[in-house]
Structures are given as C-alpha cells and as structure tokens.
Design a protein around this motif. Sequence first.
Motif, PDB file in Angstrom:
ATOM      1  N   ALA A 135       0.842  -1.199   0.000  1.00  0.00           N
ATOM      2  CA  ALA A 135       0.000   0.000   0.000  1.00  0.00           C
ATOM      3  C   ALA A 135       0.877   1.249   0.000  1.00  0.00           C
ATOM      4  N   LEU A 136       1.957   1.218   0.817  1.00  0.00           N
ATOM      5  CA  LEU A 136       2.865   2.374   0.890  1.00  0.00           C
ATOM      6  C   LEU A 136       3.546   2.604  -0.452  1.00  0.00           C
ATOM      7  N   ILE A 137       4.037   1.512  -1.072  1.00  0.00           N
ATOM      8  CA  ILE A 137       4.731   1.645  -2.356  1.00  0.00           C
ATOM      9  C   ILE A 137       3.787   2.267  -3.386  1.00  0.00           C
ATOM     10  N   TRP A 138       2.540   1.795  -3.371  1.00  0.00           N
ATOM     11  CA  TRP A 138       1.577   2.291  -4.339  1.00  0.00           C
ATOM     12  C   TRP A 138       1.254   3.768  -4.081  1.00  0.00           C
ATOM     13  N   ALA A 139       1.117   4.105  -2.789  1.00  0.00           N
ATOM     14  CA  ALA A 139       0.678   5.467  -2.453  1.00  0.00           C
ATOM     15  C   ALA A 139       1.822   6.473  -2.498  1.00  0.00           C
ATOM     16  N   ASP A 140       3.079   5.985  -2.516  1.00  0.00           N
ATOM     17  CA  ASP A 140       4.228   6.898  -2.501  1.00  0.00           C
ATOM     18  C   ASP A 140       4.211   7.760  -3.762  1.00  0.00           C
ATOM     19  N   GLY A 141       4.267   9.067  -3.553  1.00  0.00           N
ATOM     20  CA  GLY A 141       4.232   9.971  -4.696  1.00  0.00           C
ATOM     21  C   GLY A 141       2.823  10.300  -5.142  1.00  0.00           C
ATOM     22  N   ARG A 142       1.827   9.610  -4.583  1.00  0.00           N
ATOM     23  CA  ARG A 142       0.452   9.909  -4.962  1.00  0.00           C
ATOM     24  C   ARG A 142      -0.259  10.693  -3.863  1.00  0.00           C
ATOM     25  N   TYR A 143       0.019  10.320  -2.611  1.00  0.00           N
ATOM     26  CA  TYR A 143      -0.692  10.964  -1.504  1.00  0.00           C
ATOM     27  C   TYR A 143       0.286  11.683  -0.576  1.00  0.00           C
ATOM     28  N   ALA A 144      -0.141  12.837  -0.104  1.00  0.00           N
ATOM     29  CA  ALA A 144       0.730  13.657   0.747  1.00  0.00           C
ATOM     30  C   ALA A 144       1.023  12.955   2.067  1.00  0.00           C
ATOM     31  N   ILE A 145       0.131  12.073   2.499  1.00  0.00           N
ATOM     32  CA  ILE A 145       0.302  11.434   3.808  1.00  0.00           C
ATOM     33  C   ILE A 145       1.578  10.587   3.844  1.00  0.00           C
TER      34      ILE A 145
ATOM     35  N   TYR B 144      14.367   5.238  -1.451  1.00  0.00           N
ATOM     36  CA  TYR B 144      13.555   4.290  -2.200  1.00  0.00           C
ATOM     37  C   TYR B 144      12.097   4.674  -1.970  1.00  0.00           C
ATOM     38  N   PRO B 145      11.200   4.239  -2.867  1.00  0.00           N
ATOM     39  CA  PRO B 145       9.786   4.424  -2.560  1.00  0.00           C
ATOM     40  C   PRO B 145       9.490   3.767  -1.214  1.00  0.00           C
ATOM     41  N   LEU B 146       8.784   4.476  -0.353  1.00  0.00           N
ATOM     42  CA  LEU B 146       8.539   3.982   0.997  1.00  0.00           C
ATOM     43  C   LEU B 146       7.836   2.623   0.935  1.00  0.00           C
ATOM     44  N   GLY B 147       8.423   1.621   1.581  1.00  0.00           N
ATOM     45  CA  GLY B 147       7.801   0.303   1.609  1.00  0.00           C
ATOM     46  C   GLY B 147       8.609  -0.775   0.909  1.00  0.00           C
ATOM     47  N   CYS B 148       9.564  -0.381   0.042  1.00  0.00           N
ATOM     48  CA  CYS B 148      10.344  -1.386  -0.697  1.00  0.00           C
ATOM     49  C   CYS B 148      11.153  -2.255   0.255  1.00  0.00           C
ATOM     50  N   HIS B 149      12.041  -1.598   1.043  1.00  0.00           N
ATOM     51  CA  HIS B 149      12.813  -2.365   2.007  1.00  0.00           C
ATOM     52  C   HIS B 149      11.897  -2.943   3.077  1.00  0.00           C
ATOM     53  N   GLY B 150      10.811  -2.243   3.370  1.00  0.00           N
ATOM     54  CA  GLY B 150       9.850  -2.736   4.352  1.00  0.00           C
ATOM     55  C   GLY B 150       9.331  -4.104   3.960  1.00  0.00           C
ATOM     56  N   LEU B 151       8.939  -4.230   2.701  1.00  0.00           N
ATOM     57  CA  LEU B 151       8.419  -5.509   2.191  1.00  0.00           C
ATOM     58  C   LEU B 151       9.498  -6.586   2.255  1.00  0.00           C
ATOM     59  N   ALA B 152      10.696  -6.261   1.743  1.00  0.00           N
ATOM     60  CA  ALA B 152      11.770  -7.251   1.705  1.00  0.00           C
ATOM     61  C   ALA B 152      12.148  -7.689   3.119  1.00  0.00           C
ATOM     62  N   MET B 153      12.192  -6.718   4.054  1.00  0.00           N
ATOM     63  CA  MET B 153      12.553  -7.018   5.442  1.00  0.00           C
ATOM     64  C   MET B 153      11.500  -7.891   6.109  1.00  0.00           C
ATOM     65  N   SER B 154      10.213  -7.617   5.839  1.00  0.00           N
ATOM     66  CA  SER B 154       9.155  -8.431   6.467  1.00  0.00           C
ATOM     67  C   SER B 154       9.296  -9.877   6.051  1.00  0.00           C
ATOM     68  N   ILE B 155       9.550 -10.092   4.757  1.00  0.00           N
ATOM     69  CA  ILE B 155       9.673 -11.468   4.267  1.00  0.00           C
ATOM     70  C   ILE B 155      10.927 -12.126   4.847  1.00  0.00           C
ATOM     71  N   LEU B 156      12.013 -11.328   4.917  1.00  0.00           N
ATOM     72  CA  LEU B 156      13.248 -11.836   5.522  1.00  0.00           C
ATOM     73  C   LEU B 156      12.998 -12.266   6.966  1.00  0.00           C
ATOM     74  N   ALA B 157      12.317 -11.400   7.720  1.00  0.00           N
ATOM     75  CA  ALA B 157      12.043 -11.697   9.134  1.00  0.00           C
ATOM     76  C   ALA B 157      11.176 -12.957   9.247  1.00  0.00           C
ATOM     77  N   TYR B 158      10.195 -13.078   8.375  1.00  0.00           N
ATOM     78  CA  TYR B 158       9.302 -14.245   8.420  1.00  0.00           C
ATOM     79  C   TYR B 158      10.088 -15.533   8.197  1.00  0.00           C
ATOM     80  N   THR B 159      10.970 -15.549   7.194  1.00  0.00           N
ATOM     81  CA  THR B 159      11.768 -16.760   6.946  1.00  0.00           C
ATOM     82  C   THR B 159      12.660 -17.056   8.148  1.00  0.00           C
ATOM     83  N   CYS B 160      13.237 -16.012   8.750  1.00  0.00           N
ATOM     84  CA  CYS B 160      14.087 -16.240   9.922  1.00  0.00           C
ATOM     85  C   CYS B 160      13.286 -16.861  11.046  1.00  0.00           C
ATOM     86  N   LEU B 161      12.072 -16.349  11.285  1.00  0.00           N
ATOM     87  CA  LEU B 161      11.241 -16.895  12.355  1.00  0.00           C
ATOM     88  C   LEU B 161      10.899 -18.355  12.072  1.00  0.00           C
ATOM     89  N   LEU B 162      10.706 -18.694  10.789  1.00  0.00           N
ATOM     90  CA  LEU B 162      10.383 -20.070  10.425  1.00  0.00           C
ATOM     91  C   LEU B 162      11.534 -21.013  10.734  1.00  0.00           C
TER      92      LEU B 162
END
Lengths: 283, 162
Positions: free
Chosen positions: A13-23, B72-90
Amino acid sequence: MGHLMLAISISLALIWADGRYAIVEYARSTLHAVLSPVQLFVNTPFELADWLDEGTTSRSELLQENALLRDKVMILESQLQRSVALETENIQLRNLLGAVKRSDEKRLVAEVLSVDSDPFSHLVTLNRGRLNGVFKGQPVLDSRGVIGQVVHTSELVCQVLLLTDRVHSIPVRVSRNGVRAIAVGTGKLDEMVLQHVPDTADIIVGDILITSGLGQRFPDGYPVAEVVSIHRDPGKAFADIVLRPIAQLERIKQVLLLWPNIPSELRADEMNNATANEQEGEL
Amino acid sequence: MTIQPATGRWFISFSLIWLFVLAMIPIPDNLALFRPGFIALGVIYWCIALPYRFGIFQALLCGLFIDVQLNYPLGCHGLAMSILAYTCLLINHQFRMFALWQQAGVVFLLLLPYHLILLWLLQLTKGVDIGWDYFIPAVTSAAIWPLIFMILRDGRRRFKVT
C-alpha cells in the motif's frame, strides 16, 4: 502468517501510495526526523576533523589564503559592476518588449553532510531542512552550476538528488542558439546524455547547456553541462550526445539552495553592512 | 511456555542504531558496492535470537527507515525485510544448531531473495536496470556474519536481553 500478510499489505500500500498521496510524504519526513540525528552524528567526526584542520592552519597560510580571496573578491566585484549594468539594461529591454520581468532569487548556503547512501543512486544529504524554509523540488547549485534538486525534506536536513542520477532529468537549452532538449543522468558522476535530439539539430562539441526554465522547477539561465561528444548514426532516429556536468559533483561540499521568485535581501543587506563597516572604519 | 518479562530491550534498539551508523559511514565509491547490509544482518540476528521480542513488524519498521535513508519508494525495504524476518522466524530453531560458517551460508541464502525482491521493486517503481552488482552485498554480508553474530551475542548476554 497473518502478521506477514499484514506487513506485506502495508508495504505494498505504501509503495503504491508513494508519490500519490501527501500522507506518505508526511510519514517519510516523520521517519526522517527520527533518522536525521543519526545522520548528523555520523557527520560529526568529519566536521570535527575539518574544524581541527582549520584550527591548526598556520598564520602564513591563512594570510596567503586571505590575500588570494581578496584578489578573487576584487575580480568578482568588478564583474558584478558590469552585470548590474547589464541587468538594468536587460530589464529596460524587457520592458520595451513587454516581456515578463526576471525576478531576483533568494539563496542560502548549505553544507553536504558526510553520510553515504545507496551506491546505485546519487543522493546527498544537506544540513538544512524545513526549519530553514527548504521545500521539495527546490533547485540546488554550486559555485559553477546546477547540481540537482531537493527530493525530500525533514526538519533539520534534506536530501538532494544529483543531476547524474539515473532517474533525474532536467530541461535545458544550448546557450549558443537556444536549441532545447532534456538532459538525463546516467548513473555515472561525470556523465549525462541528451535525450531525443534529432540528427540534424545544431549542437556541436563544446556547447554549453543552460537551464531552459521549462518544467517550472529550475529557473532559467543556469549552466548545467557541456557537450563532450556527439555520435550521429544515420540508422538511428536520434543522435547520441554525451555531456559532462559543469558543477563538480564528485567533490561538492558547499552548495547554494535557491528560492526562485523570492527577491533576495542580500543586496540591501550587503549595502547596509558595507555602509555600517565604513562608518565603523571612520570612527 | 510462560512469557518472561522483557529486560534490556534498549540494547536491541541501541544495536540497530549502531548498525545504521555503519550503513551510513562514508566510504570511497568503488568500495560502496561491497558494503554489507548491516541492518539486514541485525534483523536476522534478533529474529533468530529473540523471536518473541523481535518480529515482522519491527523488521518492517527497520525497512522503512532504510527506504528513507536511501530514497527508495517507501515500503520497498519494508516488504523485503518483512519477508526476511518471516523466513528467519520459520527456521530459527534449525538455524541455532548450525556452526558459524554454516550460518554464514544460510545468511547468504536468506539475503538472495531479499535482494531479488528489492531489485524487482526498484525496476517496477523507478524503471532502472542495475544488474548483478546488486547481489554483491549478499556475499559480503555473509562473510561478515560471524563477526556481527559474536558482537551481538556478547552484548545480549552481558545486558541480559530477553
């Protein structure tokens, strides 16, 4: 598993919204506000080293440097005299033509923090932030030419994307004849390319490209790059034109932030300071 | 299993801040390609060592901070890190049985999909093609894993982080 799904959904959701929404931008600058003390901390030893370096410079070196700087100021001031005359003439001519007046610009000196980021992108962090009035999309220069634009701001620091980053483009024109084009970064610090220029365009090696003012982001007339090589292939629709940025991107330390369309108080201040100094001198 | 009261939790944040410092210290451009993913190593360690304290959401937060740092677009590393953490927990029970050098190998295998996800997201969002250089940090991270592991383990024992 449920947690993972939630985390993945949040990220997507964040990746999609980045650059689209000010939040998202707000969230980013909040996170950056937490991260910036760490960045300033990393920068401290380097600043300290600079400070020690300055503190241990010998008197003779300082005197020498001072003399050099005085000479430079003298030369620049004499050039400024001419440019003031030219500027008034330009304003008069523009009035005669009925063209829009060029506005003055406010500037602020900023320093590049010694903080690394992604080796695949050209991003630098400056020690000025929203508290200094820095805004997203703000043009940044060094003493020679344009270096890039502000992409993210937080309270204390801001991030600047350099001209040579792969995702950066800037509208330019050839200073000699006004041919317009778009200069795009390549990911190398000393190279840019001109995009979609027809084979027949009048551009030669050594041409200086300046900002065209189109795109509403960079003000008109600042030097950007120099043409270093042109390859015209009749089989291709466009010429391959390679540029070298005029600003020294590999050794930037001090830069200027620019506020287009905000009249600078600099001149008036300088005048006041100068007169004040003279008065002190007289006393 | 009774849940123990949390002690020394500050050390987790403290170690992650230092790993961020390591990730930011300026080094010459030609060496920057080889800089290990310090924060990813920290996340792996804490997910393995304290799976009931450090999990997917903490990893997500670390990832978001990296996104901010690297633009990076917010969430890129977030996504990769979540999956990394999940595999580690497994795999955390098996992982603890391994010798250090075997752990380094597993870290390498864990980081490959991590970097692959990032590469995909980068191409998807920014449209830039970087190529194989992007996987170099996975190798250097695996190489430095024993050191990071020992430092964090000693810290965890000294400050009795549970």
